[in-house]
Design a protein around this motif. Structure first.
Motif: not given
Length: 264
Positions: A8, A11, A193, A196, A201, A204
């Motif tokens: 996470t 990402w 942050y 997720i 997901t 995201k």
């Protein structure tokens, strides 16, 4: 499907890095004329910049607080929403206050808009900032315009939009770093942050929207002439760093006893 914390974070980091690169384009793109002189875009950019102000940030925090906890299996939903809202408000609001009343007041960097008024209409920027607070500065600037019978301002033969001038009068604080940029990137980092970690997901993709919003906030400050590219880029970077520091230090768990475990 859910990401683990490390995935996470990667990402979110990728999204924030791309967003900072986009903000950096304000150094090379000629974007100041979009709202300073043109009537067709000024209201749009004023609206965008207002979403990064106190009211806009508060509404965004409330909305995402509801998203983070509103699950049919949770009890005391309202209490949990209030808890998250207060937590996030404390973090973002506290950072904004430190930026406004500590960093800016120590660095004392004049706004580009005030320096431009000094150059074009003879406003004394030093005397303007010598006024004791923002309210007095606004009064001084309005009085200066009235006493000198200045109803229109032209720069290089182009008339400054009156609504842009109102923004210049309202934005009476110091310039560096951009508080809107700090708050927007801090908020995007933390919420991206948490969405997720707390949910799944599929959220995201919301992170991309969050960081796109943060980029438009930072860009709007340059477009409206109240910040320089340095102000917004370093402000965005500073907000991102604070967000990662909070995440990596497990502040949500240790200070506020907030469980980051995904909801079932």
């Amino acid at each position: 499907m859910r990401f683990n914390n490390r995935k996470t974070l990667r990402w979110v980091f990728a999204c924030s890095t791309c967003s900072l690169i986009l903000v950096a384009t304000t150094f090379i793109l000629p974007i100041e004329d979009i709202a300073v002189f043109q009537n067709s875009w000024v209201f749009f950019w004023i609206f965008i910049t207002n979403t990064g102000g106190t009211i806009g940030i508060s509404l965004l925090l409330l909305m995402f607080s509801i998203v983070l906890v509103w699950n049919k299996e949770l009890n005391n939903k309202l209490l949990k929403v209030v808890r998250w809202f207060l937590l996030l408000s404390f973090v973002v609001g506290g950072t904004a206050l430190v930026n406004e009343f500590l960093l800016k007041e120590q660095l004392k960097i004049y706004r580009p808009s005030i320096l431009l008024l000094e150059k074009e209409i003879g406003l004394n920027a030093e005397f303007f900032y010598a006024q004791e607070n923002k309210s007095r500065r606004r009064e001084y600037l309005n009085r200066y315009l009235s006493e000198n019978n200045i109803t229109e301002i032209e720069i290089d033969g182009k008339k400054v939009n009156n609504n842009t001038l109102k923004v210049w009068i309202k934005e009476a604080g110091y310039s560096f770093p951009s508080g809107h940029s700090v708050s927007a990137f801090l908020l995007a980092t933390l919420l991206g942050y948490l969405l997720i970690i707390r949910l799944t997901t599929k959220y995201k993709w919301w992170i991309i929207l969050l960081f796109f919003w943060a980029v438009t906030i930072a860009s709007s400050r340059v477009i409206l002439g109240v910040h320089s590219p340095v102000d917004v880029f370093l402000g965005a970077l500073w907000g991102s760093v604070i967000g990662y520091a909070i995440i990596l230090s497990n502040t949500f768990k240790r200070w506020f006893s907030v469980d980051e475990t995904p909801m079932k």
